[in-house]
Design a protein around this motif. Structure first.
Motif, PDB file in Angstrom:
ATOM      1  N   GLY A  47     -60.270  61.791  -7.384  1.00  0.00           N
ATOM      2  CA  GLY A  47     -59.330  62.727  -7.411  1.00  0.00           C
ATOM      3  C   GLY A  47     -58.863  63.295  -6.132  1.00  0.00           C
ATOM      4  N   SER A  48     -59.357  62.646  -5.049  1.00  0.00           N
ATOM      5  CA  SER A  48     -58.857  63.338  -3.821  1.00  0.00           C
ATOM      6  C   SER A  48     -57.985  62.247  -2.970  1.00  0.00           C
ATOM      7  N   ILE A  49     -57.024  62.821  -2.056  1.00  0.00           N
ATOM      8  CA  ILE A  49     -56.363  62.020  -1.314  1.00  0.00           C
ATOM      9  C   ILE A  49     -56.914  62.492   0.175  1.00  0.00           C
ATOM     10  N   ARG A  50     -57.022  61.147   0.892  1.00  0.00           N
ATOM     11  CA  ARG A  50     -57.407  61.472   2.344  1.00  0.00           C
ATOM     12  C   ARG A  50     -56.292  61.184   3.220  1.00  0.00           C
ATOM     13  N   VAL A  51     -56.112  61.672   4.287  1.00  0.00           N
ATOM     14  CA  VAL A  51     -55.084  61.300   5.292  1.00  0.00           C
ATOM     15  C   VAL A  51     -55.601  61.048   6.421  1.00  0.00           C
ATOM     16  N   ALA A  69     -56.692  71.745  -7.161  1.00  0.00           N
ATOM     17  CA  ALA A  69     -57.572  72.503  -8.205  1.00  0.00           C
ATOM     18  C   ALA A  69     -57.605  71.951  -9.518  1.00  0.00           C
ATOM     19  N   GLY A  70     -58.722  72.434 -10.087  1.00  0.00           N
ATOM     20  CA  GLY A  70     -59.009  71.922 -11.459  1.00  0.00           C
ATOM     21  C   GLY A  70     -59.922  70.872 -11.765  1.00  0.00           C
ATOM     22  N   PRO A  71     -59.821  70.233 -12.680  1.00  0.00           N
ATOM     23  CA  PRO A  71     -60.651  69.116 -13.064  1.00  0.00           C
ATOM     24  C   PRO A  71     -60.382  67.820 -12.225  1.00  0.00           C
ATOM     25  N   ILE A  72     -61.474  66.774 -12.175  1.00  0.00           N
ATOM     26  CA  ILE A  72     -61.010  65.954 -11.441  1.00  0.00           C
ATOM     27  C   ILE A  72     -60.072  64.970 -12.174  1.00  0.00           C
TER      28      ILE A  72
END
Length: 99
Positions: A47-51, A69-72
């Motif tokens: 669920g993450s974005i890495r820059v 924000a919120g659930p994965i």
């Protein structure tokens, strides 16, 4: 050049010269990568974005991490439009980010 095999990281570099940097840190498989100016953005099933920076002084640590924000909600697609990052998620939602 960017390379991504389904897995926890992203590889980029000048493969003609054998140079490569591995960018790791996602908790689940990376499903999307895109170039945005001098940055690489990677989206994952976690669920993450890495820059990540592509500048010469870049390290294998991300500059930023974007987490909705919120659930994965797994990230399956990334696109850049008019300087903004657009992420497509497993739920069908699209999100727009300033990077």
């Amino acid at each position: 050049a960017l390379a991504n095999r389904v897995g926890l990281g992203v590889r980029w570099g000048d493969y003609r010269n054998g140079e490569e940097m591995r960018l790791e840190g996602h908790g689940r498989d990376v499903r999307a990568i895109v170039l945005c100016d001098e940055q690489i953005c990677s989206g994952s099933e976690d669920g993450s974005i890495r820059v990540w920076s592509m500048k010469e002084e870049a390290t294998d640590e991300p500059e930023r991490m974007l987490v909705p924000a919120g659930p994965i909600d797994a990230v399956y697609s990334l696109s850049v439009r008019e300087g903004r990052l657009i992420s497509g998620h497993g739920s069908g939602k699209l999100r727009v980010w300033n990077v």
